[in-house]
Design a protein around this motif. Structure first.
Motif, PDB file in Angstrom:
ATOM      1  N   VAL A   1       2.183  -0.739  -6.153  1.00 24.67           N
ATOM      2  CA  VAL A   1       1.799   0.088  -5.015  1.00 24.67           C
ATOM      3  C   VAL A   1       0.362   0.540  -5.212  1.00 24.67           C
ATOM      4  N   SER A   2      -0.495   0.208  -4.256  1.00 28.05           N
ATOM      5  CA  SER A   2      -1.907   0.589  -4.345  1.00 28.05           C
ATOM      6  C   SER A   2      -2.175   1.785  -3.446  1.00 28.05           C
ATOM      7  N   SER A   3      -3.177   2.541  -3.843  1.00 27.01           N
ATOM      8  CA  SER A   3      -3.513   3.763  -3.077  1.00 27.01           C
ATOM      9  C   SER A   3      -4.459   3.461  -1.933  1.00 27.01           C
TER      10      SER A   3
ATOM     11  N   ASN B   1      11.258   3.456   0.512  1.00 28.64           N
ATOM     12  CA  ASN B   1      10.361   3.907   1.572  1.00 28.64           C
ATOM     13  C   ASN B   1       9.355   4.902   1.020  1.00 28.64           C
ATOM     14  N   GLY B   2       8.263   5.088   1.744  1.00 28.52           N
ATOM     15  CA  GLY B   2       7.265   6.055   1.308  1.00 28.52           C
ATOM     16  C   GLY B   2       6.770   5.786  -0.099  1.00 28.52           C
ATOM     17  N   LEU B   3       6.496   4.537  -0.400  1.00 27.08           N
ATOM     18  CA  LEU B   3       6.115   4.167  -1.764  1.00 27.08           C
ATOM     19  C   LEU B   3       4.814   4.830  -2.191  1.00 27.08           C
ATOM     20  N   LYS B   4       4.760   5.179  -3.474  1.00 29.18           N
ATOM     21  CA  LYS B   4       3.608   5.835  -4.061  1.00 29.18           C
ATOM     22  C   LYS B   4       3.083   4.994  -5.216  1.00 29.18           C
ATOM     23  N   PRO B   5       1.829   5.146  -5.578  1.00 29.39           N
ATOM     24  CA  PRO B   5       1.307   4.375  -6.719  1.00 29.39           C
ATOM     25  C   PRO B   5       2.137   4.566  -7.987  1.00 29.39           C
ATOM     26  N   GLU B   6       2.708   5.731  -8.172  1.00 33.67           N
ATOM     27  CA  GLU B   6       3.519   5.977  -9.363  1.00 33.67           C
ATOM     28  C   GLU B   6       4.859   5.252  -9.335  1.00 33.67           C
TER      29      GLU B   6
ATOM     30  N   ARG C   1       0.834  -1.203   0.000  1.00 37.03           N
ATOM     31  CA  ARG C   1       0.000   0.000   0.000  1.00 37.03           C
ATOM     32  C   ARG C   1       0.870   1.255   0.000  1.00 37.03           C
ATOM     33  N   ALA C   2       0.305   2.313  -0.475  1.00 40.59           N
ATOM     34  CA  ALA C   2       1.014   3.594  -0.484  1.00 40.59           C
ATOM     35  C   ALA C   2       1.515   3.935   0.913  1.00 40.59           C
TER      36      ALA C   2
END
Length: 127
Positions: A125-127, A83-88, A13-14
């Protein structure tokens, strides 16, 4: 025969974190540049970060502060801490090796330099 094998990808997850690994085998020289690239669906492959034999690193400006490249020379393993993964950040992540380089090139992010590539590990990575 030089082989690069990535692992550690998955779905997160994000805001979450992942650590990717790349095991390098069959390469006997002390000089090299190792790098992580990624390719999102429908986009070109882009450089994430690079590290050379003495541990000096180069990073994509847009990812500084979230992604960290490192290596363990004793086990011939390259890492990417994300770290701090984003959907993009969703993409296939690849490791690559340029042989016989004392240090990574200034334009380390150009695909043409690299002699060996792994098969990739998927990060979603899902929002």
């Amino acid at each position: 025969q030089v082989q690069l094998v990535e692992s550690g990808g998955g779905a997160v997850r994000a805001g979450g974190s992942l650590r990717l690994s790349c095991e390098v085998s069959g390469y006997g020289s002390a000089n090299y540049c190792l790098a992580w690239f990624r390719q999102a669906p429908g986009k070109g492959r882009e450089g994430v970060a690079a590290i050379n034999a003495d541990g000096s690193t180069s990073n994509a400006d847009s990812l500084k502060g979230r992604f960290t490249i490192s290596k363990d020379s004793a086990t011939n393993t390259l890492y990417l801490q994300m770290n701090g993964l984003k959907p993009e950040d969703t993409a296939m992540y690849y490791c690559a090796l340029e042989r016989a380089q004392y240090s990574c090139r200034e334009k380390w992010y150009l695909l043409t330099w690299y002699d060996y590539w792994g098969q990739g590990t998927q990060v979603t990575v899902s929002s």
